[in-house]
Structure formats: C-alpha cells, structure tokens
Design a protein around this motif. Structure first.
Motif, PDB file in Angstrom:
ATOM      1  N   ASP A 179       0.808  -1.218   0.000  1.00 24.52           N
ATOM      2  CA  ASP A 179       0.000   0.000   0.000  1.00 24.52           C
ATOM      3  C   ASP A 179       0.841   1.268   0.000  1.00 24.52           C
ATOM      4  O   ASP A 179       0.355   2.343  -0.386  1.00 24.52           O
ATOM      5  CB  ASP A 179      -0.941   0.005   1.207  1.00 24.52           C
TER       6      ASP A 179
ATOM      7  N   THR B 263       3.509   2.427  -5.329  1.00 23.18           N
ATOM      8  CA  THR B 263       2.661   2.493  -6.525  1.00 23.18           C
ATOM      9  C   THR B 263       3.464   2.026  -7.721  1.00 23.18           C
ATOM     10  O   THR B 263       4.506   2.614  -8.048  1.00 23.18           O
ATOM     11  CB  THR B 263       2.152   3.928  -6.768  1.00 23.18           C
ATOM     12  N   GLU B 264       2.995   0.974  -8.358  1.00 20.34           N
ATOM     13  CA  GLU B 264       3.660   0.420  -9.544  1.00 20.34           C
ATOM     14  C   GLU B 264       2.613   0.417 -10.672  1.00 20.34           C
ATOM     15  O   GLU B 264       1.790  -0.492 -10.760  1.00 20.34           O
ATOM     16  CB  GLU B 264       4.177  -0.985  -9.231  1.00 20.34           C
ATOM     17  N   PRO B 265       2.639   1.412 -11.576  1.00 21.78           N
ATOM     18  CA  PRO B 265       1.529   1.616 -12.501  1.00 21.78           C
ATOM     19  C   PRO B 265       1.571   0.848 -13.813  1.00 21.78           C
ATOM     20  O   PRO B 265       0.557   0.828 -14.528  1.00 21.78           O
ATOM     21  CB  PRO B 265       1.612   3.123 -12.771  1.00 21.78           C
TER      22      PRO B 265
ATOM     23  N   GLY C  91       6.610   5.950  -4.124  1.00 19.42           N
ATOM     24  CA  GLY C  91       6.232   5.626  -2.759  1.00 19.42           C
ATOM     25  C   GLY C  91       7.440   5.454  -1.875  1.00 19.42           C
ATOM     26  O   GLY C  91       8.541   5.931  -2.191  1.00 19.42           O
TER      27      GLY C  91
END
Length: 400
Positions: free
Chosen positions: A36, A39-41, A95
């Motif tokens: 959480d 962030t891995e987009p 993050g």
C-alpha cells in the motif's frame, strides 16, 4: 448419506491443511501494508498479491517450506522475467518502504532495487527487527536520509547494496561489525565524512564500491587486513593523502580506482609490479615523481590510467615487456622523452600521450622533428636568430 459425510470430511481436511500451510496472517498483513505504500503503474506485479496464501503465486516472494514464514522479497525493476519482456520496459515505482516490513521477522532477503523513484528513508527498525537478513539491496531508487546507525546489528548480512540513491550522512561506525559482509555498494550517493578507521575489520569483504560520494580523509591503514578484497573503488570523492604502500602487497586486489580525488605523493612501485592488478585508475589527482620502471612479463592490465597528474620523467621501458595492456592513458602529465616501441604502444593513439611536456615518437611526432622544433624555439628565446636548417639533426630525445 455416507458419501455426503465423506465429502464434507475431505473438504474440512483440505481446508485445515490449506490453513496450516498458508503464510501467517501477520506476514500477509505486513506485506499488504508494504504494498500500500508503493505504486507500480505499468507492470501490475502487485496484482498477483491476492488471496490468503502469500506463499502461493505472489510475485517476488518466497517462504520457508516448514514454517511458511516469508523469507525472501525479491523485486527488481530491471529483470528478464516474462512480465518485463512482454511489455518491453523496465520497472518504475513510487512511494516509500513501509516500516511494516520489519514485522516480517523471518526475512533473509530484501531486494527492492532499480525502481527509479522510490523515496523516503530506510526504516530504522530493519536493524533491530530483521536479525536473519542476509541480503539488503535497495539500489537504484531515490532513497534519502542516513544509513541506520545500528546497521551493524545485522550480523548475518553478506550483501549491502544502497548505491544510486540520495543517501547522506556518514558511514555508520557500527558497519565494521558486519563480520560476514562480502559485498558493499554505497556508490553514487551523498555520503560524507571519513571511512571508519577500523574499516579493515570487514575481513570477508571482496567488493567495496564507494565511488561518487563526498568522502574525505585518507585511506585507513586497516584496509590492508582485508585479505579477500578484490575490488576497491573510491573514485570521485575528496580523498586526500598518499597511496599506502601496503595496497600493492594485497594479493587478491585486482581492481583499484582512486581517480577524481585530491591525493598526492608518489605511486608505490609495488602497486605497478603486482601481477594480480588488472584495473588501476589513479587519474585526476596530484601524484608526482617518476612512474616506477617495474613492469614485467607477468603484468596484465586491462586498464591503466595515470592521466591528469603531475608525473615527470620518462615512460618506463619495462612497459614494452608486459604480457598485456588493453587501455593505457598517460596524458596530461609532465612526461618527456621517447615513447617506447612495440606492444602495447603499437595499438595506442596519440590521445594516450597528449598534453605532456616533451614526449615524442609514434604515435606523436618523431623525436627528430620535435628536437629541431624545440631547439629552434630555445635559440629564438635566447636572442640568437638561426634557421632550422643550421641545426644538425639528432636522434637523441629532446632534453627538458
């Protein structure tokens, strides 16, 4: 009726087995908190982190087969895995690394490397909570802050890679307590201060990569106790002092990079005569004196760079007898005399010898023309106007 009871009994047993073999809920909760915070987009690796059993199908995770505790987190942003090949891209992640990671007390490997944009600090609890950790690799991110001061508590650590980040502060004194450390990479950060005076206590260390920081002071004498050290890179820092003579006596040391510092003094002869030395870069310092004429038939340099110093005298003739020199750079010094002939000089270009005081011979101008030109200049400087044609040609090298 009997068959129905058997079915439910089998289902109950399978459910019980699944519950026993799944990772503990506490590990799962810690992993989800870790996820959480990141962030891995693009790749969707965290989409596999679903279900109750984090030991089954969760990308980059491994568990102990007996305890089912999570033992390895291996997340690399540059990988040959199919998920990377399919999208033909490297990883990108933002993050920070959540302190919840410290609740995974069974971890032996923590690799979160080459994601380019993970920031924040290294959780300080790692040192006190992850006592089984053997590999800590956070290379290639934007992590800042200091290295935890009590990093030395990780007594089982063999690999510490924190290179290519924005880490500042000093190298913790406790780092010398990592008796089993074999690989240390702190390169390309903003680390300042001196190397610990007892840095040589890291007797198992084979690679010390500390380049492109703001380190000061001299090379500690204790380094000579590191009998397994093969690669020492202190380049692009602010190191001062001379090269300790004992460095040339280290039998395993094969790569030494001290370029881009403020070191001075003479080059120890043992450093150049050490047949095990394969890469030596002393460029962009203030070394002076003659280059020791100590090369031999066992000399094998993949790269020897002594450029941008204050070296004087001739190029050692013994360099012609070496077994191999792949790259040689003696430019930007105060060398003089004839460039030796034969290997390795027959495959080098003029850039390897440029900007010296009076070197001559292939691949530079011939010594005859250089001598005439210099003689003519000297005569004019003394107010004597003679033509070049009156000066007798000589095969002697120019005199500086």
């Amino acid at each position: 009726m009997a068959s129905s009871s058997l079915f439910f009994l089998t289902l109950f047993i399978l459910t019980l087995i699944s519950a026993v073999t799944a990772c503990p809920p506490s590990d799962r909760a810690a992993l989800l908190a870790f996820k959480d915070a990141l962030t891995e987009p693009y790749l969707g690796i965290f989409q596999t982190w679903t279900g109750n059993d984090c030991c089954q199908g969760w990308y980059g995770l491994s568990c102990d087969p007996n305890t089912h505790r999570v033992t390895d987190i291996n997340l690399r942003g540059e990988s040959q895995d199919l998920i990377f090949q399919k999208l033909q891209r490297t990883g990108y992640m933002t993050g920070n690394i959540s302190p919840e990671i410290c609740k995974l007390t069974g971890l032996s490997t923590l690799v979160v490397a080459d994601w380019k944009a993970i920031s924040g600090e290294i959780p300080s609890c790692i040192s006190s909570s992850l006592s089984s950790l053997r590999i800590l690799d956070l290379t290639g991110n934007q992590i800042s802050g200091d290295i935890p001061s009590d990093i030395g508590k990780l007594r089982r650590l063999t690999v510490l890679s924190l290179g290519d980040n924005a880490i500042s502060g000093k190298i913790p004194k406790s780092i010398v307590n990592l008796a089993g450390l074999k690989h240390l990479d702190l390169s390309n950060n903003q680390i300042s201060g001196e190397l610990p005076w007892n840095f040589g206590n890291l007797r198992m260390l084979s690679r010390a990569l500390l380049s492109r920081n703001e380190l000061t002071g001299s090379i500690p004498k204790s380094v000579f106790k590191m009998n397994r050290l093969a690669d020492l890179d202190l380049s692009m820092n602010r190191i001062t002092g001379s090269i300790p003579v004992q460095l040339g006596k280290m039998k395993v040391l094969s790569t030494l990079k001290l370029d881009g510092n403020s070191m001075s003094g003479q080059i120890p002869s043992k450093l150049l005569s050490n047949s095990g030395m394969g890469i030596l870069n002393l460029s962009r310092n203030g070394f002076e004196g003659a280059i020791p004429d100590v090369f031999g038939v066992r000399t094998y340099f993949m790269a020897l760079d002594l450029s941008h110093n204050n070296l004087t005298g001739k190029i050692p003739g013994s360099l012609s007898s070496v077994r191999f020199v792949g790259h040689l750079d003696l430019s930007h010094n105060h060398l003089c005399g004839t460039i030796p002939i034969g290997s390795p000089f027959d495959h080098l270009d003029a850039a390897s010898f440029s900007d010296n005081d009076c070197l001559c011979g292939n691949p530079l101008k011939s010594c005859v023309s250089t001598y005439i030109s210099m003689s003519d200049t000297l005569l004019h400087q003394n107010g004597v106007f003679l033509t070049v044609g009156l000066i007798r040609e000589s095969s002697y090298p120019p005199i500086c």
